[in-house]
Design a protein around this motif. Structure first.
Motif, PDB file in Angstrom:
ATOM      1  N   HIS A   3       8.269 -11.952  28.984  1.00  0.00           N
ATOM      2  CA  HIS A   3       9.302 -12.330  28.031  1.00  0.00           C
ATOM      3  C   HIS A   3       8.657 -12.897  26.773  1.00  0.00           C
ATOM      4  CE1 HIS A   3      12.600 -14.726  26.293  1.00  0.00           C
ATOM      5  NE2 HIS A   3      13.400 -13.886  26.932  1.00  0.00           N
ATOM      6  N   HIS A   4       9.164 -12.490  25.605  1.00  0.00           N
ATOM      7  CA  HIS A   4       8.646 -12.985  24.336  1.00  0.00           C
ATOM      8  C   HIS A   4       9.576 -14.070  23.806  1.00  0.00           C
ATOM      9  CE1 HIS A   4       5.671  -9.782  24.274  1.00  0.00           C
ATOM     10  NE2 HIS A   4       6.645  -8.897  24.496  1.00  0.00           N
ATOM     11  N   GLY A   5       9.016 -15.207  23.476  1.00  0.00           N
ATOM     12  CA  GLY A   5       9.820 -16.325  23.012  1.00  0.00           C
ATOM     13  C   GLY A   5      10.327 -17.152  24.159  1.00  0.00           C
ATOM     14  N   PRO A   6      10.967 -18.275  23.870  1.00  0.00           N
ATOM     15  CA  PRO A   6      11.454 -19.157  24.944  1.00  0.00           C
ATOM     16  C   PRO A   6      12.594 -18.508  25.718  1.00  0.00           C
ATOM     17  CG  PRO A   6      12.232 -19.918  22.813  1.00  0.00           C
ATOM     18  CD  PRO A   6      11.265 -18.811  22.523  1.00  0.00           C
ATOM     19  N   LEU A   7      12.651 -18.818  27.003  1.00  0.00           N
ATOM     20  CA  LEU A   7      13.784 -18.395  27.826  1.00  0.00           C
ATOM     21  C   LEU A   7      14.956 -19.312  27.544  1.00  0.00           C
ATOM     22  CD1 LEU A   7      11.927 -17.795  31.192  1.00  0.00           C
ATOM     23  CD2 LEU A   7      13.126 -16.035  29.883  1.00  0.00           C
ATOM     24  N   ALA A  14      14.583 -28.974  32.051  1.00  0.00           N
ATOM     25  CA  ALA A  14      14.216 -29.130  30.642  1.00  0.00           C
ATOM     26  C   ALA A  14      12.723 -29.308  30.410  1.00  0.00           C
ATOM     27  CB  ALA A  14      14.997 -30.291  30.029  1.00  0.00           C
ATOM     28  N   PRO A  15      11.985 -29.989  31.313  1.00  0.00           N
ATOM     29  CA  PRO A  15      10.551 -30.174  31.046  1.00  0.00           C
ATOM     30  C   PRO A  15       9.714 -28.904  31.185  1.00  0.00           C
ATOM     31  CG  PRO A  15      11.382 -31.824  32.609  1.00  0.00           C
ATOM     32  CD  PRO A  15      12.402 -30.750  32.503  1.00  0.00           C
ATOM     33  N   ILE A  16      10.293 -27.779  31.634  1.00  0.00           N
ATOM     34  CA  ILE A  16       9.519 -26.567  31.845  1.00  0.00           C
ATOM     35  C   ILE A  16       9.181 -25.942  30.500  1.00  0.00           C
ATOM     36  CG2 ILE A  16       9.502 -24.278  32.900  1.00  0.00           C
ATOM     37  CD1 ILE A  16      11.454 -25.301  34.970  1.00  0.00           C
ATOM     38  N   ALA A  17       7.894 -25.742  30.256  1.00  0.00           N
ATOM     39  CA  ALA A  17       7.460 -25.160  28.992  1.00  0.00           C
ATOM     40  C   ALA A  17       8.034 -23.757  28.830  1.00  0.00           C
ATOM     41  CB  ALA A  17       5.932 -25.116  28.951  1.00  0.00           C
ATOM     42  N   GLY A  18       8.398 -23.434  27.597  1.00  0.00           N
ATOM     43  CA  GLY A  18       8.889 -22.094  27.309  1.00  0.00           C
ATOM     44  C   GLY A  18      10.329 -21.862  27.688  1.00  0.00           C
ATOM     45  N   THR A  19      11.096 -22.921  27.920  1.00  0.00           N
ATOM     46  CA  THR A  19      12.516 -22.776  28.228  1.00  0.00           C
ATOM     47  C   THR A  19      13.344 -23.668  27.315  1.00  0.00           C
ATOM     48  OG1 THR A  19      12.524 -24.522  29.908  1.00  0.00           O
ATOM     49  CG2 THR A  19      12.056 -22.287  30.653  1.00  0.00           C
ATOM     50  N   ASP A  60      22.214 -15.639  22.678  1.00  0.00           N
ATOM     51  CA  ASP A  60      20.944 -15.066  23.133  1.00  0.00           C
ATOM     52  C   ASP A  60      20.518 -15.616  24.493  1.00  0.00           C
ATOM     53  OD1 ASP A  60      20.591 -17.583  22.067  1.00  0.00           O
ATOM     54  OD2 ASP A  60      18.590 -17.171  21.256  1.00  0.00           O
ATOM     55  N   LEU A  61      21.426 -15.659  25.439  1.00  0.00           N
ATOM     56  CA  LEU A  61      21.139 -16.242  26.745  1.00  0.00           C
ATOM     57  C   LEU A  61      20.340 -15.271  27.614  1.00  0.00           C
ATOM     58  CD1 LEU A  61      24.635 -17.806  27.522  1.00  0.00           C
ATOM     59  CD2 LEU A  61      22.654 -18.886  26.433  1.00  0.00           C
ATOM     60  N   ASP A  62      19.414 -15.827  28.409  1.00  0.00           N
ATOM     61  CA  ASP A  62      18.632 -15.033  29.351  1.00  0.00           C
ATOM     62  C   ASP A  62      19.055 -15.268  30.804  1.00  0.00           C
ATOM     63  OD1 ASP A  62      16.631 -13.864  27.472  1.00  0.00           O
ATOM     64  OD2 ASP A  62      16.119 -15.975  27.164  1.00  0.00           O
ATOM     65  N   LEU A  63      19.435 -16.498  31.110  1.00  0.00           N
ATOM     66  CA  LEU A  63      19.803 -16.865  32.480  1.00  0.00           C
ATOM     67  C   LEU A  63      20.979 -17.829  32.431  1.00  0.00           C
ATOM     68  CD1 LEU A  63      19.117 -16.929  35.584  1.00  0.00           C
ATOM     69  CD2 LEU A  63      17.696 -18.919  35.077  1.00  0.00           C
ATOM     70  N   LEU A  82      11.138 -14.198  35.233  1.00  0.00           N
ATOM     71  CA  LEU A  82      11.591 -13.701  33.938  1.00  0.00           C
ATOM     72  C   LEU A  82      10.507 -13.834  32.882  1.00  0.00           C
ATOM     73  CD1 LEU A  82      15.255 -15.094  33.895  1.00  0.00           C
ATOM     74  CD2 LEU A  82      14.501 -12.753  34.351  1.00  0.00           C
ATOM     75  N   ALA A  83       9.793 -14.961  32.894  1.00  0.00           N
ATOM     76  CA  ALA A  83       8.737 -15.167  31.913  1.00  0.00           C
ATOM     77  C   ALA A  83       7.619 -14.144  32.075  1.00  0.00           C
ATOM     78  CB  ALA A  83       8.173 -16.583  32.036  1.00  0.00           C
ATOM     79  N   GLY A  84       7.370 -13.740  33.329  1.00  0.00           N
ATOM     80  CA  GLY A  84       6.307 -12.783  33.586  1.00  0.00           C
ATOM     81  C   GLY A  84       6.745 -11.336  33.549  1.00  0.00           C
TER      82      GLY A  84
END
Length: 311
Positions: free
Chosen positions: A4-8, A22-27, A42-45, A296-298
Protein backbone atom coordinates in the motif's frame (compact mmCIF):
# COMPACT_ATOMS: atom_id res chain seq x y z
CA UNK A 1 0.38 -7.77 -4.82
CA UNK A 2 2.29 -4.57 -4.26
CA UNK A 3 2.34 -2.82 -0.91
CA UNK A 4 0.00 0.00 0.00
CA UNK A 5 1.26 3.48 -0.89
CA UNK A 6 0.63 6.18 1.69
CA UNK A 7 -0.99 5.81 5.10
CA UNK A 8 -3.79 3.31 5.62
CA UNK A 9 -7.03 5.11 6.41
CA UNK A 10 -9.07 3.22 8.99
CA UNK A 11 -12.35 3.83 10.78
CA UNK A 12 -13.33 2.12 14.03
CA UNK A 13 -16.62 2.41 15.94
CA UNK A 14 -15.20 3.27 19.37
CA UNK A 15 -12.59 5.50 20.93
CA UNK A 16 -11.21 2.44 22.72
CA UNK A 17 -10.31 0.82 19.41
CA UNK A 18 -8.96 4.08 18.01
CA UNK A 19 -6.60 4.44 20.96
CA UNK A 20 -5.38 0.87 20.52
CA UNK A 21 -4.60 1.33 16.83
CA UNK A 22 -3.58 4.99 16.60
CA UNK A 23 0.07 4.38 17.60
CA UNK A 24 0.61 2.09 14.58
CA UNK A 25 2.92 3.77 12.09
CA UNK A 26 1.47 4.36 8.65
CA UNK A 27 -2.17 4.42 9.76
CA UNK A 28 -4.71 7.18 10.19
CA UNK A 29 -7.52 6.05 12.50
CA UNK A 30 -10.85 7.83 12.87
CA UNK A 31 -13.92 6.97 14.95
CA UNK A 32 -17.00 6.27 12.81
CA UNK A 33 -19.85 4.00 13.88
CA UNK A 34 -21.44 4.04 10.39
CA UNK A 35 -24.20 6.39 11.53
CA UNK A 36 -24.18 9.47 9.36
CA UNK A 37 -21.91 10.10 6.40
CA UNK A 38 -18.36 8.72 6.29
CA UNK A 39 -15.68 11.02 7.72
CA UNK A 40 -13.75 10.93 4.43
CA UNK A 41 -13.87 9.24 1.05
CA UNK A 42 -10.46 7.53 0.92
CA UNK A 43 -11.08 4.75 3.44
CA UNK A 44 -9.11 1.48 3.29
CA UNK A 45 -10.55 -0.44 6.25
CA UNK A 46 -13.87 0.03 8.05
CA UNK A 47 -14.55 -1.79 11.33
CA UNK A 48 -18.25 -2.43 11.92
CA UNK A 49 -19.79 -1.81 15.38
CA UNK A 50 -20.14 -4.99 17.41
CA UNK A 51 -23.59 -6.59 17.17
CA UNK A 52 -24.75 -4.00 14.63
CA UNK A 53 -27.50 -4.99 12.21
CA UNK A 54 -26.28 -5.64 8.65
CA UNK A 55 -28.27 -2.64 7.44
CA UNK A 56 -25.57 -0.30 8.80
CA UNK A 57 -23.46 -1.34 5.81
CA UNK A 58 -25.60 0.78 3.53
CA UNK A 59 -23.51 3.71 4.84
CA UNK A 60 -20.67 2.41 2.63
CA UNK A 61 -22.51 3.10 -0.62
CA UNK A 62 -20.58 5.32 -2.97
CA UNK A 63 -17.21 4.70 -1.33
CA UNK A 64 -14.31 3.24 -3.26
CA UNK A 65 -13.72 -0.52 -2.77
CA UNK A 66 -12.44 -1.21 0.72
CA UNK A 67 -12.13 -3.93 3.38
CA UNK A 68 -15.01 -4.24 5.84
CA UNK A 69 -14.09 -5.91 9.12
CA UNK A 70 -16.76 -7.38 11.37
CA UNK A 71 -16.27 -7.97 15.08
CA UNK A 72 -18.52 -11.05 14.94
CA UNK A 73 -18.11 -14.53 13.51
CA UNK A 74 -21.58 -14.79 11.95
CA UNK A 75 -22.43 -12.80 8.85
CA UNK A 76 -25.97 -13.80 7.94
CA UNK A 77 -27.79 -11.08 6.02
CA UNK A 78 -24.61 -9.23 5.05
CA UNK A 79 -24.43 -10.28 1.40
CA UNK A 80 -27.80 -8.71 0.62
CA UNK A 81 -26.76 -5.23 1.82
CA UNK A 82 -22.98 -5.08 1.30
CA UNK A 83 -22.30 -2.66 -1.56
CA UNK A 84 -20.50 -4.07 -4.58
CA UNK A 85 -16.73 -3.86 -4.59
CA UNK A 86 -16.22 -4.26 -0.86
CA UNK A 87 -14.56 -7.26 0.81
CA UNK A 88 -16.19 -8.50 4.02
CA UNK A 89 -14.14 -10.25 6.72
CA UNK A 90 -15.45 -11.87 9.87
CA UNK A 91 -13.85 -12.15 13.31
CA UNK A 92 -12.88 -15.82 13.25
CA UNK A 93 -10.41 -16.41 16.06
CA UNK A 94 -11.87 -13.76 18.35
CA UNK A 95 -14.94 -15.32 19.97
CA UNK A 96 -14.54 -19.09 19.83
CA UNK A 97 -12.87 -19.52 23.23
CA UNK A 98 -15.32 -17.30 25.12
CA UNK A 99 -18.37 -18.80 23.39
CA UNK A 100 -17.21 -22.34 24.16
CA UNK A 101 -16.54 -21.28 27.75
CA UNK A 102 -20.13 -20.07 28.09
CA UNK A 103 -21.48 -23.22 26.43
CA UNK A 104 -19.77 -25.37 29.04
CA UNK A 105 -20.94 -22.99 31.78
CA UNK A 106 -24.53 -23.31 30.59
CA UNK A 107 -24.25 -27.09 30.62
CA UNK A 108 -22.93 -27.13 34.17
CA UNK A 109 -25.47 -24.56 35.37
CA UNK A 110 -28.39 -26.52 33.95
CA UNK A 111 -27.17 -30.00 34.86
CA UNK A 112 -26.30 -29.02 38.43
CA UNK A 113 -29.56 -27.04 38.89
CA UNK A 114 -27.80 -23.78 39.71
CA UNK A 115 -30.83 -21.53 39.01
CA UNK A 116 -32.90 -23.57 41.50
CA UNK A 117 -30.14 -23.49 44.08
CA UNK A 118 -29.65 -19.74 43.68
CA UNK A 119 -33.37 -19.17 44.20
CA UNK A 120 -33.12 -21.28 47.35
CA UNK A 121 -30.16 -19.19 48.49
CA UNK A 122 -32.19 -16.00 48.04
CA UNK A 123 -34.92 -17.59 50.20
CA UNK A 124 -32.38 -18.80 52.81
CA UNK A 125 -33.34 -22.43 52.14
CA UNK A 126 -30.92 -25.38 52.30
CA UNK A 127 -32.21 -27.22 49.21
CA UNK A 128 -30.02 -30.31 49.18
CA UNK A 129 -30.95 -32.72 46.37
CA UNK A 130 -29.36 -34.89 43.72
CA UNK A 131 -28.90 -33.36 40.27
CA UNK A 132 -27.95 -34.57 36.81
CA UNK A 133 -24.24 -34.36 36.02
CA UNK A 134 -22.05 -33.34 33.14
CA UNK A 135 -19.68 -36.22 33.96
CA UNK A 136 -20.62 -39.51 32.28
CA UNK A 137 -23.17 -37.81 30.03
CA UNK A 138 -23.36 -38.20 26.26
CA UNK A 139 -23.01 -34.83 24.49
CA UNK A 140 -23.68 -34.20 20.80
CA UNK A 141 -21.95 -31.09 19.44
CA UNK A 142 -23.65 -30.06 16.20
CA UNK A 143 -21.27 -27.98 14.11
CA UNK A 144 -17.53 -28.43 13.78
CA UNK A 145 -16.40 -24.97 12.85
CA UNK A 146 -14.32 -22.88 15.23
CA UNK A 147 -16.90 -22.71 18.02
CA UNK A 148 -17.87 -26.37 17.80
CA UNK A 149 -14.25 -27.48 17.91
CA UNK A 150 -13.61 -25.19 20.89
CA UNK A 151 -16.60 -26.69 22.74
CA UNK A 152 -15.33 -30.21 22.09
CA UNK A 153 -11.87 -29.29 23.33
CA UNK A 154 -13.21 -27.85 26.56
CA UNK A 155 -15.41 -30.87 27.22
CA UNK A 156 -12.51 -33.33 27.13
CA UNK A 157 -11.54 -32.93 30.83
CA UNK A 158 -15.15 -33.41 31.99
CA UNK A 159 -15.28 -37.16 31.41
CA UNK A 160 -18.11 -37.03 28.90
CA UNK A 161 -18.83 -39.05 25.78
CA UNK A 162 -18.68 -36.47 22.98
CA UNK A 163 -20.21 -37.12 19.57
CA UNK A 164 -19.28 -34.67 16.83
CA UNK A 165 -21.78 -33.83 14.07
CA UNK A 166 -21.19 -31.72 10.95
CA UNK A 167 -22.82 -31.17 7.58
CA UNK A 168 -20.92 -34.08 6.08
CA UNK A 169 -19.64 -37.20 7.81
CA UNK A 170 -15.91 -37.87 7.78
CA UNK A 171 -13.00 -39.29 9.70
CA UNK A 172 -10.28 -36.95 10.92
CA UNK A 173 -7.34 -37.07 13.33
CA UNK A 174 -9.74 -37.06 16.30
CA UNK A 175 -11.99 -39.83 15.02
CA UNK A 176 -15.41 -40.00 13.42
CA UNK A 177 -17.57 -36.98 12.63
CA UNK A 178 -21.18 -37.95 11.95
CA UNK A 179 -23.32 -36.31 9.29
CA UNK A 180 -26.18 -34.03 10.29
CA UNK A 181 -28.55 -36.34 8.44
CA UNK A 182 -27.84 -38.99 11.09
CA UNK A 183 -29.20 -36.84 13.94
CA UNK A 184 -32.65 -38.49 14.14
CA UNK A 185 -30.95 -41.77 15.03
CA UNK A 186 -28.42 -40.15 17.40
CA UNK A 187 -30.66 -37.83 19.42
CA UNK A 188 -32.50 -40.45 21.53
CA UNK A 189 -29.26 -41.44 23.29
CA UNK A 190 -27.89 -37.94 23.99
CA UNK A 191 -28.15 -36.25 27.37
CA UNK A 192 -27.06 -32.87 25.97
CA UNK A 193 -27.21 -31.41 22.44
CA UNK A 194 -25.07 -28.35 21.74
CA UNK A 195 -25.77 -26.17 18.69
CA UNK A 196 -22.69 -24.45 17.26
CA UNK A 197 -23.57 -23.99 13.61
CA UNK A 198 -23.78 -20.87 11.44
CA UNK A 199 -27.23 -19.68 10.42
CA UNK A 200 -27.78 -20.42 6.75
CA UNK A 201 -30.49 -22.04 4.61
CA UNK A 202 -29.41 -25.54 5.64
CA UNK A 203 -29.46 -24.82 9.40
CA UNK A 204 -32.44 -22.44 9.69
CA UNK A 205 -35.18 -24.14 11.75
CA UNK A 206 -32.98 -27.24 12.12
CA UNK A 207 -34.36 -27.79 15.62
CA UNK A 208 -38.09 -28.16 15.09
CA UNK A 209 -40.89 -30.21 16.61
CA UNK A 210 -39.57 -33.46 15.12
CA UNK A 211 -36.00 -32.82 16.27
CA UNK A 212 -37.16 -32.07 19.83
CA UNK A 213 -39.45 -35.11 19.89
CA UNK A 214 -36.48 -37.31 18.97
CA UNK A 215 -34.40 -36.05 21.90
CA UNK A 216 -34.03 -38.12 25.04
CA UNK A 217 -36.66 -37.20 27.68
CA UNK A 218 -35.38 -34.36 29.91
CA UNK A 219 -32.30 -33.89 27.70
CA UNK A 220 -30.70 -30.46 27.54
CA UNK A 221 -30.55 -28.30 24.39
CA UNK A 222 -27.74 -25.70 24.46
CA UNK A 223 -27.77 -23.02 21.76
CA UNK A 224 -24.70 -20.82 21.28
CA UNK A 225 -25.23 -20.66 17.51
CA UNK A 226 -28.02 -18.38 16.28
CA UNK A 227 -31.61 -18.13 17.43
CA UNK A 228 -32.97 -18.96 13.98
CA UNK A 229 -31.49 -22.46 14.16
CA UNK A 230 -34.35 -23.30 16.56
CA UNK A 231 -38.08 -22.96 15.95
CA UNK A 232 -38.86 -21.04 19.13
CA UNK A 233 -42.56 -21.94 19.32
CA UNK A 234 -41.72 -25.64 19.04
CA UNK A 235 -39.11 -25.32 21.79
CA UNK A 236 -41.58 -23.56 24.09
CA UNK A 237 -44.07 -26.37 23.56
CA UNK A 238 -41.45 -29.06 24.24
CA UNK A 239 -40.23 -27.40 27.45
CA UNK A 240 -43.78 -26.83 28.70
CA UNK A 241 -44.53 -30.50 28.12
CA UNK A 242 -41.46 -31.48 30.15
CA UNK A 243 -39.86 -33.09 27.10
CA UNK A 244 -36.61 -31.13 27.14
CA UNK A 245 -34.69 -28.46 28.99
CA UNK A 246 -32.87 -25.56 27.34
CA UNK A 247 -29.91 -23.25 27.95
CA UNK A 248 -29.91 -20.48 25.39
CA UNK A 249 -27.48 -17.66 24.66
CA UNK A 250 -29.29 -16.85 21.42
CA UNK A 251 -33.00 -16.77 20.66
CA UNK A 252 -35.45 -15.86 17.93
CA UNK A 253 -36.63 -13.14 18.15
CA UNK A 254 -33.69 -11.25 19.57
CA UNK A 255 -33.71 -9.36 21.82
CA UNK A 256 -36.43 -11.41 23.44
CA UNK A 257 -39.57 -9.33 24.12
CA UNK A 258 -40.36 -8.91 27.85
CA UNK A 259 -43.68 -10.75 27.50
CA UNK A 260 -42.21 -13.80 25.74
CA UNK A 261 -42.98 -17.21 27.25
CA UNK A 262 -39.32 -18.29 27.33
CA UNK A 263 -38.54 -15.90 30.19
CA UNK A 264 -40.64 -17.74 32.73
CA UNK A 265 -40.34 -21.37 31.71
CA UNK A 266 -39.01 -23.78 34.31
CA UNK A 267 -36.05 -25.63 32.88
CA UNK A 268 -34.81 -22.76 30.71
CA UNK A 269 -31.67 -20.69 31.26
CA UNK A 270 -31.36 -17.52 29.17
CA UNK A 271 -28.32 -15.34 28.61
CA UNK A 272 -28.53 -12.27 26.31
CA UNK A 273 -26.20 -13.24 23.42
CA UNK A 274 -23.02 -12.70 25.45
CA UNK A 275 -21.12 -15.80 24.35
CA UNK A 276 -18.26 -13.91 22.77
CA UNK A 277 -18.58 -10.71 24.77
CA UNK A 278 -15.99 -11.26 27.47
CA UNK A 279 -12.83 -9.50 28.57
CA UNK A 280 -10.98 -11.61 26.01
CA UNK A 281 -12.76 -9.89 23.11
CA UNK A 282 -11.04 -6.49 22.96
CA UNK A 283 -7.42 -7.67 22.87
CA UNK A 284 -8.30 -10.34 20.31
CA UNK A 285 -10.10 -7.82 18.09
CA UNK A 286 -7.10 -5.51 18.31
CA UNK A 287 -4.75 -8.36 17.41
CA UNK A 288 -6.93 -9.24 14.39
CA UNK A 289 -7.00 -5.61 13.25
CA UNK A 290 -3.24 -5.37 13.54
CA UNK A 291 -2.89 -8.46 11.35
CA UNK A 292 -5.28 -6.95 8.82
CA UNK A 293 -3.32 -3.71 8.72
CA UNK A 294 -0.07 -5.61 8.22
CA UNK A 295 -1.62 -7.54 5.35
CA UNK A 296 -3.00 -4.42 3.68
CA UNK A 297 0.26 -2.52 4.13
CA UNK A 298 2.17 -5.38 2.53
CA UNK A 299 -0.25 -5.82 -0.36
CA UNK A 300 -1.40 -9.25 0.86
CA UNK A 301 -5.02 -10.44 0.83
CA UNK A 302 -6.99 -9.65 4.00
CA UNK A 303 -7.53 -12.34 6.63
CA UNK A 304 -10.90 -14.03 7.23
CA UNK A 305 -12.57 -13.13 3.93
CA UNK A 306 -16.09 -14.56 4.01
CA UNK A 307 -17.63 -12.42 1.22
CA UNK A 308 -15.29 -11.55 -1.65
CA UNK A 309 -15.76 -8.31 -3.54
CA UNK A 310 -18.46 -8.37 -6.18
CA UNK A 311 -17.70 -6.40 -9.34
Amino acid sequence: MSGHHGPLVVTVPTEELRAALAPIAGTEVTVWDLSGPPPRADLDLVVVPYMAAPTVLTALRGLRPLVVQSQSIGYEGVSTVLPDGHVFCNAAGVHEASTAELAVGLMIASQRRLPTLLRAQAEHRWAHAESPALADSKVIVVGQGGVGRAVVGRLKPFEVDVLRVATHGRVDADGVVRAVGELPALLPDADIVVLAVPLNPSTAALVDREFLAAMKPAALLVNVARGGVVVTADLVDAVRAGRVRAALDVVDPEPLPPEHALWGLEGVILTPHVGGHSAAMHPRVVALLRRQLDALAGGAPPHNIVIPARP
